[in-house]
Write an enzyme that holds these catalytic residues in place. Structure first.
Site, PDB file in Angstrom:
ATOM      1  CG  LEU A 139      -1.931  -1.126   1.332  1.00 21.63           C
ATOM      2  CD1 LEU A 139      -2.745  -0.985   2.613  1.00 21.63           C
ATOM      3  CD2 LEU A 139      -2.844  -1.183   0.114  1.00 21.63           C
ATOM      4  N   GLY A 140       2.082   1.159   0.490  1.00 22.89           N
ATOM      5  CA  GLY A 140       2.953   2.317   0.537  1.00 22.89           C
ATOM      6  C   GLY A 140       4.339   1.945   1.002  1.00 22.89           C
ATOM      7  CE  LYS A 141       8.507  -1.114  -1.724  1.00 19.62           C
ATOM      8  NZ  LYS A 141       9.539  -1.456  -2.737  1.00 19.62           N
ATOM      9  N   GLY A 153      11.090   5.507   3.955  1.00 17.28           N
ATOM     10  CA  GLY A 153      12.484   5.242   4.239  1.00 17.28           C
ATOM     11  C   GLY A 153      12.694   4.209   5.324  1.00 17.28           C
ATOM     12  CE1 TYR A 154      14.466   6.321   8.581  1.00 18.21           C
ATOM     13  CE2 TYR A 154      12.775   7.245  10.000  1.00 18.21           C
ATOM     14  CZ  TYR A 154      14.021   7.328   9.409  1.00 18.21           C
ATOM     15  OH  TYR A 154      14.816   8.410   9.647  1.00 18.21           O
ATOM     16  N   GLY A 155      10.336   1.704   6.237  1.00 20.01           N
ATOM     17  CA  GLY A 155       9.568   0.473   6.140  1.00 20.01           C
ATOM     18  C   GLY A 155       8.487   0.529   5.090  1.00 20.01           C
ATOM     19  CE  LYS A 156       9.378  -3.237   1.129  1.00 15.89           C
ATOM     20  NZ  LYS A 156       9.504  -4.548   0.430  1.00 15.89           N
ATOM     21  CE  LYS A 169       3.603   3.793   9.842  1.00 16.99           C
ATOM     22  NZ  LYS A 169       2.963   5.024  10.355  1.00 16.99           N
ATOM     23  CG  ASP A 189       1.326  16.123  10.121  1.00 17.71           C
ATOM     24  OD1 ASP A 189       1.408  17.155   9.412  1.00 17.71           O
ATOM     25  OD2 ASP A 189       1.868  15.050   9.809  1.00 17.71           O
TER      26      ASP A 189
END
Length: 525
Positions: free
Chosen positions: A97-99, A101-104, A123, A218
């Protein structure tokens, strides 16, 4: 999709943990206090009766015939009938679903134990990357703790949290409607009644966070997800600030520049009122196609937020203009929502006059957009750049030192709803076996850099542009911050693109759709 100190292992709610201990003690009670001269079972007549009372409030004799006994095989499954131990192997990877710098982030299906067959978002974060600096450690801490504490219809649910030697795993509810950002990209701008619906649900989520002493900090379209029905779910709680109540301020410089309140930029101390500024900036984005203040680079954007007048398009209704002016006041003390009424002040504004708040909270109000989904596993509302990839959770071959791993003590979590389902499924209601007792953009994210290592895992009208008129300028309320001299950098960077309204007929077509904003900023892990 962005996003208590206790012994590592399965978390059991106190009432369940104690009750389970009592139940298990009852099941395996072997009457060690029985007198030595008591008759043996050999002395009982075959098929006879046990004539002693069973301490069940005068329960009469029990038959010991085999027809009243249940035969079962002694095994790990039949004996250890409590919550399962959650690990990566409990989930089947379906899609990416997404990527970051620290994981997927994966779409997964649970294949064992409770919730077998259910779809979740997983996550995965790499410990070695997180512990490199305090900022990312604090981000992970805040998200994990707040997701455990906060339960609300318009906030994403954390189902499980667990870890391996080198990775952290957060299992969240799968929100198949995708990001509100993608809806804005598709439509360009929203009609006022559409914006009103989303803003109303978001205001209820923010109000709930504020009641818990949490500032969100945020708020932006990328952090607002939609469920399969089209209702809002706030995600990504890494920049939240906890334990902020009336009279308390914090000074951390964080957020996404285009939606940040002036007092954060000034570092003069801020409270929950910053979230209402961000709601105003988001409302402006929905109704016009871009945030209210944008520049060629960060410094110019900050300069505009601190000094420039607010330009309001003439097609906005009087109620929309009035709400925007009251939310986007530079003087935080006079900003709508800054008073003791908090969310109630915002929700009482005439812009929301048609909202039935009780029905909205119960999710009985029909959303303006309902995702067109083919199945529970549908990923059409997510970027195909990711969903086309083969889902692979790389081998966990990294090893942290014992001191580094101390940071992640107490990370494990199981949602109370899961524990309740386990209690219902494995109730220890006694069957008659023997006479024994039986007794839950270019967006510019700026993250906090302050971190304390102690207590780590704590607790209307149409938005048509057919009549192009010059926008009306409204002078914003001035305060000391407008006198600040902001040095403008000569650095060149692409301006934030303004979405154009989609004049064609609305099509409920599935994604993929390429975002007009840089991809590397759309996934913050």
């Amino acid at each position: 999709m962005r996003r208590r100190r206790r012994r590592d292992g399965f978390y059991l709610a106190p009432d369940f943990r104690h009750r389970e201990a009592e139940d298990m003690a009852g099941v395996f009670d072997i009457d060690l206090d029985q007198p030595e001269d008591a008759g043996s079972e050999d002395e009982l007549e075959e098929g006879g009766q046990l004539n002693e009372s069973m301490d069940h409030g005068g329960v009469g004799p029990y038959e010991l015939g085999m027809e009243h006994c249940e035969k079962f095989e002694i095994s790990e499954t039949s004996v250890n009938r409590g919550p399962e131990k959650i690990r990566p192997e409990c989930f089947e990877l379906l899609r990416v679903l997404g990527k970051g710098g620290y994981g997927k982030v994966f779409q997964v299906r649970k294949v064992t134990g409770a919730n077998t067959g259910k779809i979740f978002a997983m996550k995965v974060l790499k410990k070695a990357m997180i512990v490199r600096n305090a900022k990312d450690t604090a981000h992970t801490k805040a998200e994990r703790n707040i997701l455990e504490e906060v339960k609300h219809p318009f906030i994403v649910d954390l189902i499980y949290a667990f870890q391996t030697g080198g990775k952290l795993y957060l299992i969240l509810e799968y929100l198949s409607g995708g990001e509100l950002f993608m809806q804005l990209e598709r439509e360009g701008i929203f009609m006022e009644d559409t914006a009103c619906f989303y803003l109303a649900e978001i205001s209820m989520a923010l109000g709930h966070l504020h009641q818990k002493g949490i500032i969100y900090r945020d708020l932006k379209p990328e952090n607002i997800m939609l469920n399969h029905q089209g209702h809002v779910k706030l995600t990504d709680f890494g920049l939240c600030k906890e334990s902020i109540h009336d009279g308390t301020v914090t000074h951390t410089f964080c957020g996404t520049i285009e939606y940040m309140a002036p007092e954060i930029l000034m570092r003069s101390g801020h409270n929950r009122a910053v979230d209402w500024w961000s709601l105003g900036a988001l409302m402006y984005d929905m109704l016009t196609g871009a945030p209210p203040f944008t520049g060629e680079n960060r410094k110019k954007t900050i300069d505009k937020i601190l000094k420039c007048k607010l330009n309001l398009p003439p097609y906005l209704t009087q109620e929309a203009r009035d709400l925007l002016k009251k939310l986007l006041k530079r003087n935080a003390a006079s900003r709508l929502g800054a008073g003791p009424g908090d969310a109630g002040e915002v929700q009482a504004h005439p812009f929301f006059r048609h909202i039935n708040w009780e029905e909205l909270l119960a999710r009985k109000v029909e959303p303006p957009f309902k995702p067109l989904l083919q199945s529970e596993e549908d990923v059409s509302q997510f970027d195909s750049k990711f969903t086309r990839q083969t889902p692979v959770d790389s081998p966990d071959d990294s090893t942290l030192s014992e001191s580094a791993n101390q940071v992640f003590l107490g990370f494990t979590y199981v949602a109370p709803s899961v524990l309740e389902s386990v209690k219902e499924k494995f109730s220890f209601e006694p069957k008659i076996r023997s006479p024994r007792r039986f007794i839950g953009s270019p967006r510019t994210p700026v993250s906090p850099v302050k971190f304390s290592p102690g207590d780590f895992w704590g607790r209307g009208a149409s938005a048509s542009t057919a009549n192009p008129q010059t926008p009306v300028e409204y002078p914003m309320e001035t305060s000391g911050i407008e006198q600040m001299d902001v040095t403008v950098s000569g650095e060149a960077s692409a301006p934030l693109p303004i979405r154009q309204p989609n004049s064609g007929p609305y099509k409920k077509q599935a994604f993929p759709m390429i975002s007009k904003r840089p991809e590397h900023l759309r996934m913050n892990l």
